[in-house]
Design a protein around this motif. Structure first.
Motif, PDB file in Angstrom:
ATOM      1  N   ILE A 130       0.850  -1.188   0.000  1.00 55.82           N
ATOM      2  CA  ILE A 130       0.000   0.000   0.000  1.00 55.82           C
ATOM      3  C   ILE A 130       0.886   1.239   0.000  1.00 55.82           C
ATOM      4  O   ILE A 130       1.806   1.366   0.818  1.00 55.82           O
ATOM      5  CB  ILE A 130      -0.900   0.040   1.253  1.00 55.82           C
ATOM      6  CG1 ILE A 130      -1.721  -1.243   1.385  1.00 55.82           C
ATOM      7  CG2 ILE A 130      -1.816   1.256   1.215  1.00 55.82           C
ATOM      8  CD1 ILE A 130      -2.259  -1.465   2.794  1.00 55.82           C
ATOM      9  N   ALA A 179      -2.559  -1.554  -3.459  1.00 57.00           N
ATOM     10  CA  ALA A 179      -3.377  -0.357  -3.620  1.00 57.00           C
ATOM     11  C   ALA A 179      -2.546   0.903  -3.440  1.00 57.00           C
ATOM     12  O   ALA A 179      -1.612   0.939  -2.632  1.00 57.00           O
ATOM     13  CB  ALA A 179      -4.527  -0.360  -2.621  1.00 57.00           C
ATOM     14  N   SER A 213      -5.162   4.709 -12.372  1.00 59.15           N
ATOM     15  CA  SER A 213      -6.073   3.577 -12.162  1.00 59.15           C
ATOM     16  C   SER A 213      -6.296   2.818 -13.461  1.00 59.15           C
ATOM     17  O   SER A 213      -6.350   1.580 -13.472  1.00 59.15           O
ATOM     18  CB  SER A 213      -7.403   4.056 -11.590  1.00 59.15           C
ATOM     19  OG  SER A 213      -8.187   4.724 -12.564  1.00 59.15           O
ATOM     20  N   ARG A 222      -5.103  -1.304  -7.589  1.00 55.67           N
ATOM     21  CA  ARG A 222      -6.144  -0.285  -7.565  1.00 55.67           C
ATOM     22  C   ARG A 222      -5.557   1.071  -7.142  1.00 55.67           C
ATOM     23  O   ARG A 222      -4.670   1.132  -6.296  1.00 55.67           O
ATOM     24  CB  ARG A 222      -7.274  -0.676  -6.608  1.00 55.67           C
ATOM     25  CG  ARG A 222      -8.017  -1.930  -7.032  1.00 55.67           C
ATOM     26  CD  ARG A 222      -9.134  -2.298  -6.069  1.00 55.67           C
ATOM     27  NE  ARG A 222      -8.640  -2.565  -4.732  1.00 55.67           N
ATOM     28  CZ  ARG A 222      -8.772  -1.751  -3.686  1.00 55.67           C
ATOM     29  NH1 ARG A 222      -9.407  -0.593  -3.835  1.00 55.67           N
ATOM     30  NH2 ARG A 222      -8.286  -2.081  -2.499  1.00 55.67           N
ATOM     31  N   ASN A 224      -6.958   4.992  -6.020  1.00 56.48           N
ATOM     32  CA  ASN A 224      -8.080   5.850  -5.663  1.00 56.48           C
ATOM     33  C   ASN A 224      -7.573   7.075  -4.917  1.00 56.48           C
ATOM     34  O   ASN A 224      -6.399   7.146  -4.542  1.00 56.48           O
ATOM     35  CB  ASN A 224      -9.068   5.093  -4.765  1.00 56.48           C
ATOM     36  CG  ASN A 224      -9.735   3.934  -5.475  1.00 56.48           C
ATOM     37  OD1 ASN A 224     -10.633   4.126  -6.284  1.00 56.48           O
ATOM     38  ND2 ASN A 224      -9.288   2.710  -5.175  1.00 56.48           N
ATOM     39  N   ALA A 271      -7.748   0.694   0.730  1.00 60.83           N
ATOM     40  CA  ALA A 271      -6.548  -0.147   0.752  1.00 60.83           C
ATOM     41  C   ALA A 271      -6.868  -1.617   0.935  1.00 60.83           C
ATOM     42  O   ALA A 271      -5.999  -2.467   0.705  1.00 60.83           O
ATOM     43  CB  ALA A 271      -5.618   0.320   1.872  1.00 60.83           C
ATOM     44  N   SER A 276     -12.545  -3.719  -3.110  1.00 55.78           N
ATOM     45  CA  SER A 276     -11.949  -4.441  -4.242  1.00 55.78           C
ATOM     46  C   SER A 276     -12.491  -4.030  -5.612  1.00 55.78           C
ATOM     47  O   SER A 276     -11.825  -4.258  -6.627  1.00 55.78           O
ATOM     48  CB  SER A 276     -12.132  -5.955  -4.052  1.00 55.78           C
ATOM     49  OG  SER A 276     -13.514  -6.280  -3.963  1.00 55.78           O
ATOM     50  N   SER A 279     -11.766   1.565  -8.095  1.00 50.09           N
ATOM     51  CA  SER A 279     -10.515   2.074  -8.659  1.00 50.09           C
ATOM     52  C   SER A 279     -10.850   3.286  -9.521  1.00 50.09           C
ATOM     53  O   SER A 279     -11.864   3.301 -10.233  1.00 50.09           O
ATOM     54  CB  SER A 279      -9.797   1.008  -9.485  1.00 50.09           C
ATOM     55  OG  SER A 279      -8.436   1.373  -9.691  1.00 50.09           O
TER      56      SER A 279
END
Length: 292
Positions: A130, A179, A213, A222, A224, A271, A276, A279
């Motif tokens: 992360i 993430a 993304s 992913r 965000n 995260a 899941s 994104s």
């Protein structure tokens, strides 16, 4: 703790006369910000993950570090050397949660330091799952002539260039399920006339989040971003007048500034497996202020 969102954090007026020199310290703020030290309860959502959080010494970054640790993650924290005392406090909270903390002082405006942050995190923990691009420089202005070339370049280096360099360095170490969570701002859309450069950098972060993304989805990574509104963090007394500090957040529909602890759950969601199918999203946490 109340369920009424109007009363869930300190309401204005705040003591106005608490200006600080840059970059500002959480320990000097009155009232003390709430980072979730005594309220956040983990659910094992990030067990044995490794996170690198920029600006993790105080404010939203500290709240995210505490939440991630209580969710089971080890945490590397990036911050400026003058923020050492705040960083040590964050480290202590991470360790109280039974997780490891790595302190990484330095200046994100330097490309080499950004790449070194990732290398040292991976060397210490063996992986990186992360990346939270949270640190930011904020410049305010009355007019166009108030913004210098140094302000302009420094803001973009700290807020946008660093994010790009960190992503470049981090992605090769990331596996599917990893993430990236970026901190943008409601200023990315509302763009207050006194925050021209800050708003521009936050708009760039929002756009870069969408592009990344799309680029990284085929790798199972992913990307965000979270868009905070006014939050009671050390960045506020650096740039705002005593009058602005006293009334911080009063213009929001909920009538108050947010506390860092109120931002952390969004960063956990983005995260973890709980997010899941998210994104390219921008998640507003603004006290009700609309962004569109």
């Amino acid at each position: 703790m109340t369920d009424d969102p109007r009363e869930a954090g300190a309401r204005p007026p705040f003591p106005g006369d608490q200006q600080q020199a840059r970059p500002g310290l959480s320990s000097r703020m009155t009232p003390a910000p709430d980072h979730g030290e005594h309220s956040y309860v983990g659910k094992g959502l990030l067990t044995d993950r490794v996170a690198l959080i920029t600006g993790g010494d105080s404010g939203i970054g500290r709240a995210v570090a505490i939440a991630y640790a209580r969710e089971g993650a080890d945490v590397a924290i990036s911050y400026l050397p003058v923020e050492q005392t705040d960083a040590e406090e964050t480290k202590a909270w991470v360790e109280r949660a039974g997780r490891r903390a790595l302190l990484l002082p330095g200046d994100l405006r330097e490309e080499a330091h950004c790449r070194d942050l990732v290398a040292r995190t991976v060397a210490e923990f063996g992986r990186l799952d992360i990346l939270v691009n949270n640190a930011a420089a904020q410049t305010v202005n009355d007019g166009l002539d108030d913004v210098t070339a140094k302000d302009l370049e420094g803001s973009f280096r700290a807020n946008v260039f660093a994010m790009y360099y960190l992503c470049q360095a981090a992605v090769p170490h990331m596996k599917p399920g990893s993430a990236i969570v970026n901190s943008t701002s409601q200023q990315a859309k509302v763009a207050d006339k006194t925050m021209l450069i800050y708003a521009a950098t936050k708009g760039a972060i929002a756009s870069l989040t969408i592009g990344l993304s799309n680029l990284l989805a085929p790798k199972g990574i992913r990307v965000n971003c979270v868009a905070p509104g006014p939050v009671w963090t050390p960045i506020q007394p650096i740039v705002k007048s005593p009058e602005q500090i006293a009334s911080l957040g009063s213009e929001t529909p909920l009538g108050r500034a947010g506390q860092p602890a109120e931002l952390a759950p969004a960063y956990v969601l983005l995260a973890s497996r709980e997010g899941s199918y998210m994104s390219g999203a921008l998640v507003p946490v603004t006290g009700g202020t609309p962004m569109y």
